[in-house]
Design an enzyme around this catalytic site. Structure first.
Site, PDB file in Angstrom:
ATOM      1  N   GLY A   1       0.850  -1.328  -0.073  1.00 28.17           N
ATOM      2  CA  GLY A   1      -0.243   0.054  -0.127  1.00 28.17           C
ATOM      3  C   GLY A   1       0.691   1.164   0.064  1.00 28.17           C
ATOM      4  O   GLY A   1       2.009   1.246   0.019  1.00 28.17           O
TER       5      GLY A   1
ATOM      6  N   ARG B   1      -4.087 -11.637  -1.644  1.00 31.67           N
ATOM      7  CA  ARG B   1      -4.212 -11.036  -3.016  1.00 31.67           C
ATOM      8  C   ARG B   1      -2.791 -11.099  -3.513  1.00 31.67           C
ATOM      9  O   ARG B   1      -2.406 -10.963  -4.789  1.00 31.67           O
ATOM     10  CB  ARG B   1      -5.185 -10.005  -3.129  1.00 31.67           C
ATOM     11  CG  ARG B   1      -6.472  -9.807  -3.166  1.00 31.67           C
ATOM     12  CD  ARG B   1      -7.218  -8.669  -3.266  1.00 31.67           C
ATOM     13  NE  ARG B   1      -6.718  -7.716  -2.142  1.00 31.67           N
ATOM     14  CZ  ARG B   1      -7.508  -7.708  -0.814  1.00 31.67           C
ATOM     15  NH1 ARG B   1      -8.286  -8.395  -0.725  1.00 31.67           N
ATOM     16  NH2 ARG B   1      -6.860  -6.749   0.087  1.00 31.67           N
TER      17      ARG B   1
ATOM     18  N   ARG C   1      -6.288   4.101  18.717  1.00 30.59           N
ATOM     19  CA  ARG C   1      -5.762   5.591  18.990  1.00 30.59           C
ATOM     20  C   ARG C   1      -6.422   6.008  20.178  1.00 30.59           C
ATOM     21  O   ARG C   1      -5.622   6.772  20.891  1.00 30.59           O
ATOM     22  CB  ARG C   1      -6.074   6.371  17.894  1.00 30.59           C
ATOM     23  CG  ARG C   1      -4.999   6.122  16.850  1.00 30.59           C
ATOM     24  CD  ARG C   1      -5.314   7.543  15.804  1.00 30.59           C
ATOM     25  NE  ARG C   1      -4.718   6.761  14.378  1.00 30.59           N
ATOM     26  CZ  ARG C   1      -5.354   7.358  13.165  1.00 30.59           C
ATOM     27  NH1 ARG C   1      -6.317   8.103  13.041  1.00 30.59           N
ATOM     28  NH2 ARG C   1      -4.744   6.868  12.270  1.00 30.59           N
TER      29      ARG C   1
ATOM     30  N   CYS D   1      -2.917  11.478   9.980  1.00 30.51           N
ATOM     31  CA  CYS D   1      -1.941  12.196   9.193  1.00 30.51           C
ATOM     32  C   CYS D   1      -1.997  13.634   9.675  1.00 30.51           C
ATOM     33  O   CYS D   1      -1.014  14.348   9.616  1.00 30.51           O
ATOM     34  CB  CYS D   1      -2.041  11.854   7.723  1.00 30.51           C
ATOM     35  SG  CYS D   1      -3.556  11.674   7.185  1.00 30.51           S
TER      36      CYS D   1
ATOM     37  N   GLN E   1      -6.579  18.210   2.146  1.00 34.61           N
ATOM     38  CA  GLN E   1      -5.729  17.024   2.369  1.00 34.61           C
ATOM     39  C   GLN E   1      -5.867  16.125   1.076  1.00 34.61           C
ATOM     40  O   GLN E   1      -6.728  16.039   0.172  1.00 34.61           O
ATOM     41  CB  GLN E   1      -6.480  15.901   3.491  1.00 34.61           C
ATOM     42  CG  GLN E   1      -6.589  16.537   4.511  1.00 34.61           C
ATOM     43  CD  GLN E   1      -7.159  15.669   5.636  1.00 34.61           C
ATOM     44  OE1 GLN E   1      -7.854  16.281   6.652  1.00 34.61           O
ATOM     45  NE2 GLN E   1      -7.092  14.377   6.018  1.00 34.61           N
TER      46      GLN E   1
ATOM     47  N   SER F   1      -3.708  10.719  -1.654  1.00 31.23           N
ATOM     48  CA  SER F   1      -2.987   9.642  -0.974  1.00 31.23           C
ATOM     49  C   SER F   1      -3.430   9.398   0.230  1.00 31.23           C
ATOM     50  O   SER F   1      -3.145   8.126   0.942  1.00 31.23           O
ATOM     51  CB  SER F   1      -1.626   9.955  -1.108  1.00 31.23           C
ATOM     52  OG  SER F   1      -1.130  10.959  -0.405  1.00 31.23           O
TER      53      SER F   1
ATOM     54  N   LYS G   1     -11.267  13.128  14.905  1.00 33.09           N
ATOM     55  CA  LYS G   1     -10.027  12.499  15.191  1.00 33.09           C
ATOM     56  C   LYS G   1      -9.070  13.521  15.569  1.00 33.09           C
ATOM     57  O   LYS G   1      -8.172  13.497  16.519  1.00 33.09           O
ATOM     58  CB  LYS G   1      -9.548  11.743  13.912  1.00 33.09           C
ATOM     59  CG  LYS G   1     -10.308  10.507  13.809  1.00 33.09           C
ATOM     60  CD  LYS G   1      -9.534  10.024  12.499  1.00 33.09           C
ATOM     61  CE  LYS G   1     -10.408   9.033  11.718  1.00 33.09           C
ATOM     62  NZ  LYS G   1      -9.941   8.668  10.600  1.00 33.09           N
TER      63      LYS G   1
ATOM     64  N   HIS H   1      -0.578  17.105   2.820  1.00 32.17           N
ATOM     65  CA  HIS H   1      -1.658  17.820   3.348  1.00 32.17           C
ATOM     66  C   HIS H   1      -1.244  19.175   3.856  1.00 32.17           C
ATOM     67  O   HIS H   1      -0.210  19.483   4.307  1.00 32.17           O
ATOM     68  CB  HIS H   1      -2.037  16.935   4.543  1.00 32.17           C
ATOM     69  CG  HIS H   1      -2.628  15.532   4.375  1.00 32.17           C
ATOM     70  ND1 HIS H   1      -2.891  15.243   2.939  1.00 32.17           N
ATOM     71  CD2 HIS H   1      -2.992  14.634   5.161  1.00 32.17           C
ATOM     72  CE1 HIS H   1      -3.601  13.780   3.216  1.00 32.17           C
ATOM     73  NE2 HIS H   1      -3.539  13.869   4.504  1.00 32.17           N
TER      74      HIS H   1
HETATM   75  N1  LIG Z   1      -2.291   7.441   3.603  1.00 35.86           N
HETATM   76  C1  LIG Z   1      -1.960   8.143   4.693  1.00 35.86           C
HETATM   77  O1  LIG Z   1      -1.796   9.136   4.563  1.00 35.86           O
HETATM   78  C2  LIG Z   1      -2.249   7.330   5.996  1.00 35.86           C
HETATM   79  C3  LIG Z   1      -1.955   8.452   7.135  1.00 35.86           C
HETATM   80  C4  LIG Z   1      -2.192   7.885   8.468  1.00 35.86           C
HETATM   81  C5  LIG Z   1      -2.695   6.533   8.458  1.00 35.86           C
HETATM   82  N2  LIG Z   1      -2.859   5.812   7.342  1.00 35.86           N
HETATM   83  C6  LIG Z   1      -3.673   4.563   7.662  1.00 35.86           C
HETATM   84  O2  LIG Z   1      -2.644   3.477   7.118  1.00 35.86           O
HETATM   85  C7  LIG Z   1      -3.544   2.225   6.788  1.00 35.86           C
HETATM   86  C8  LIG Z   1      -2.919   2.129   5.266  1.00 35.86           C
HETATM   87  O3  LIG Z   1      -3.120   3.099   4.296  1.00 35.86           O
HETATM   88  P1  LIG Z   1      -2.760   3.332   2.913  1.00 35.86           P
HETATM   89  O4  LIG Z   1      -3.041   4.648   2.518  1.00 35.86           O
HETATM   90  O5  LIG Z   1      -1.320   2.601   2.710  1.00 35.86           O
HETATM   91  O6  LIG Z   1      -3.851   2.271   2.149  1.00 35.86           O
HETATM   92  P2  LIG Z   1      -3.532   1.424   0.861  1.00 35.86           P
HETATM   93  O7  LIG Z   1      -2.734   2.033  -0.159  1.00 35.86           O
HETATM   94  O8  LIG Z   1      -5.061   1.121   0.380  1.00 35.86           O
HETATM   95  O9  LIG Z   1      -3.018  -0.003   1.297  1.00 35.86           O
HETATM   96  C9  LIG Z   1      -3.501  -0.774   1.992  1.00 35.86           C
HETATM   97  C10 LIG Z   1      -2.655  -2.020   2.493  1.00 35.86           C
HETATM   98  O10 LIG Z   1      -3.285  -2.969   3.454  1.00 35.86           O
HETATM   99  C11 LIG Z   1      -3.339  -4.129   2.801  1.00 35.86           C
HETATM  100  N3  LIG Z   1      -4.460  -4.952   3.198  1.00 35.86           N
HETATM  101  C12 LIG Z   1      -5.738  -4.890   2.923  1.00 35.86           C
HETATM  102  N4  LIG Z   1      -6.369  -5.780   3.658  1.00 35.86           N
HETATM  103  C13 LIG Z   1      -5.635  -6.757   3.926  1.00 35.86           C
HETATM  104  C14 LIG Z   1      -5.901  -7.952   4.694  1.00 35.86           C
HETATM  105  N5  LIG Z   1      -6.961  -8.390   4.956  1.00 35.86           N
HETATM  106  N6  LIG Z   1      -4.682  -8.594   5.174  1.00 35.86           N
HETATM  107  C15 LIG Z   1      -3.336  -8.025   5.042  1.00 35.86           C
HETATM  108  N7  LIG Z   1      -3.176  -6.874   4.342  1.00 35.86           N
HETATM  109  C16 LIG Z   1      -4.574  -6.198   3.893  1.00 35.86           C
HETATM  110  C17 LIG Z   1      -3.191  -4.252   1.163  1.00 35.86           C
HETATM  111  O11 LIG Z   1      -2.908  -5.032   0.927  1.00 35.86           O
HETATM  112  P3  LIG Z   1      -3.145  -5.908  -1.073  1.00 35.86           P
HETATM  113  O12 LIG Z   1      -2.530  -4.909  -1.845  1.00 35.86           O
HETATM  114  O13 LIG Z   1      -2.677  -7.084  -0.805  1.00 35.86           O
HETATM  115  O14 LIG Z   1      -4.612  -5.492  -0.801  1.00 35.86           O
HETATM  116  C18 LIG Z   1      -2.329  -2.802   1.034  1.00 35.86           C
HETATM  117  O15 LIG Z   1      -0.716  -3.287   1.355  1.00 35.86           O
HETATM  118  C19 LIG Z   1      -4.844   2.755   6.644  1.00 35.86           C
HETATM  119  O16 LIG Z   1      -5.246   2.095   8.245  1.00 35.86           O
HETATM  120  C20 LIG Z   1      -4.979   4.189   6.858  1.00 35.86           C
HETATM  121  O17 LIG Z   1      -6.001   4.740   7.694  1.00 35.86           O
HETATM  122  C21 LIG Z   1      -2.997   6.418   6.103  1.00 35.86           C
END
Ligand SMILES: NC(=O)c1ccc[n+]([C@@H]2O[C@H](COP(=O)([O-])OP(=O)(O)OC[C@H]3O[C@@H](n4cnc5c(N)ncnc54)[C@H](OP(=O)(O)O)[C@@H]3O)[C@@H](O)[C@H]2O)c1
Length: 344
Positions: A12, A39, A99, A130, A157, A160, A214, A242
């Site tokens: 991700g 997957r 959290r 974030c 925001q 991403s 949040k 952001h």
């Molecule tokens: N993006 C931000 O700015 C940000 C900031 C703070 C916190 N976060 C948090 O970080 C987390 C991930 O965000 P992201 O932006 O990286 O999302 P993303 O790009 O959609 O990536 C999601 C990841 O989770 C994996 N995943 C989904 N279902 C799963 C399962 N059942 N078992 C194992 N792995 C699984 C996916 O794997 P596959 O590729 O195999 O589906 C992928 O690697 C979220 O909780 C989000 O709230 C994000």
């Protein structure tokens, strides 16, 4: 001393950045394991100049893993973090699942590093949202000097923040607009290309969104429960970074010049504030950087002791992956974690 580290969600947005940052900062890792859903099993991700084969989370054995950085969403975290923690592996979780749990420290190392000591209650440490992470990095040094009473913040925001599907949607819609094709809306609630959407996460009964709530709850937990904060969170068609327009009311007087000097010295902050064309930061320039950038610092004469400023950071780095790696470094620096004995 080196540690076996598992990165859950390695395919991700945050997970890939996590692998980059572990490598860039030379985190003392004896081994790094990339995990995702079934997957992605067998696909490859980059780790420095190496590639790692992705393994499935649900068949992985954590018994000899020391640290798990988890970025796979709230539901995966709720199911897995407690089980992983019970196996003696410290989980640093990027989702909102833990959290607000009193037994789980919520940490920004520049703000409340001492709270990390509580991690052993559940072996889980939470990484903030974030938008809150970059905000508290900029607020903390000012709060220490002039005591913040109230903050009014509007966020801008990037997509991403909604994962890789959010980035794909902005790209696909923008292309569709240019070739006069049909614009499909899937991930966001309205078209994001050439638009802004004043809605992130679900609506609550009081009309605020969960994203806005949040920011309030996390600022109180990490910085000071007495701070009043109100937020409007907006999604904008920017890929990474952001931005926040922040208005602050202090108990004690503080000038814009004093604030600028304090922030120049503050950990994690970088002031870029010239009152001329281009003398400020934009999200495009923050992408790939570690700092929280502060611009447009000015006095607000409509309230007592008021300041306004513009705060920008890379949401995938300080807003997620960098902060998580800094928490892991904090555990190591303070001697709070020791490598498990590995099978020969
Ligand atoms: N993006 C931000 O700015 C940000 C900031 C703070 C916190 N976060 C948090 O970080 C987390 C991930 O965000 P992201 O932006 O990286 O999302 P993303 O790009 O959609 O990536 C999601 C990841 O989770 C994996 N995943 C989904 N279902 C799963 C399962 N059942 N078992 C194992 N792995 C699984 C996916 O794997 P596959 O590729 O195999 O589906 C992928 O690697 C979220 O909780 C989000 O709230 C994000």
């Amino acid at each position: 001393m080196s540690f076996k580290v598992a990165v859950v969600g390695a395919t991700g947005n945050v997970g890939r950045e996590m692998l980059n940052i572990l490598d860039e900062r030379g985190f003392p890792a004896s081994e790094v394991v990339a995990l995702a859903s079934r997957r992605s099993q067998g696909t490859e991700v980059s780790f420095g100049d190496r590639t790692l084969k992705v393994k499935a989370l649900d068949t992985y054995d954590f018994s000899d893993t020391d640290i798990c950085v988890m970025s796979a969403g709230g539901n995966v975290s709720k199911e897995w973090s407690p089980k992983i923690g019970k196996q003696g592996c410290v989980v640093i979780d990027n989702s909102s699942a833990f959290r607000y749990d009193q037994d789980v420290p919520l940490i920004v190392p520049e703000v409340n590093p001492d709270a990390v000591e509580l991690f052993s209650r559940k072996n889980i440490i939470a990484n903030p949202n974030c938008s809150t992470a970059q905000l508290v990095v900029a607020l903390k040094p000012l709060h220490d000097v002039a005591t913040i009473k109230r903050v009014v913040v509007a966020t801008y925001q990037s997509v991403s923040g909604a994962g890789k599907e959010g980035m794909d949607e902005l790209f696909t819609q923008t292309r569709a607009v240019f070739v006069a094709d049909q614009v499909d809306v899937k991930k966001f609630t309205k078209r994001i290309a050439f638009n802004v959407i004043p809605h992130i996460d679900v609506f609550l009964d009081d009309g605020f969104t969960k994203e806005e709530w949040k920011m309030v709850a996390e600022t109180k937990k990490m910085l000071d429960p007495k701070i009043k904060l109100t937020a409007t969170c907006v999604r904008v068609p920017v890929f990474i970074g952001h931005s926040e327009a922040v208005n602050i009311e202090f108990e004690k007087p503080i000038t814009a010049d004093e604030a600028r000097e304090i922030l120049r010295e503050a950990p994690g902050c970088q002031v870029l504030d010239k009152r001329e064309n281009g003398g400020y930061i934009t999200p495009l320039e923050s992408a790939g950087e570690d700092a929280t950038f502060i611009s447009r610092i000015r006095e607000d004469s409509t309230v007592d002791n008021g300041l306004s400023m513009w705060v920008v950071s890379d949401n995938l780095r300080k807003g997620a992956a960098l902060n998580a790696v800094q928490i892991a470094e904090l555990l190591v620096e303070r001697g709070l974690i020791h490598p498990k004995k590995k099978a020969a």
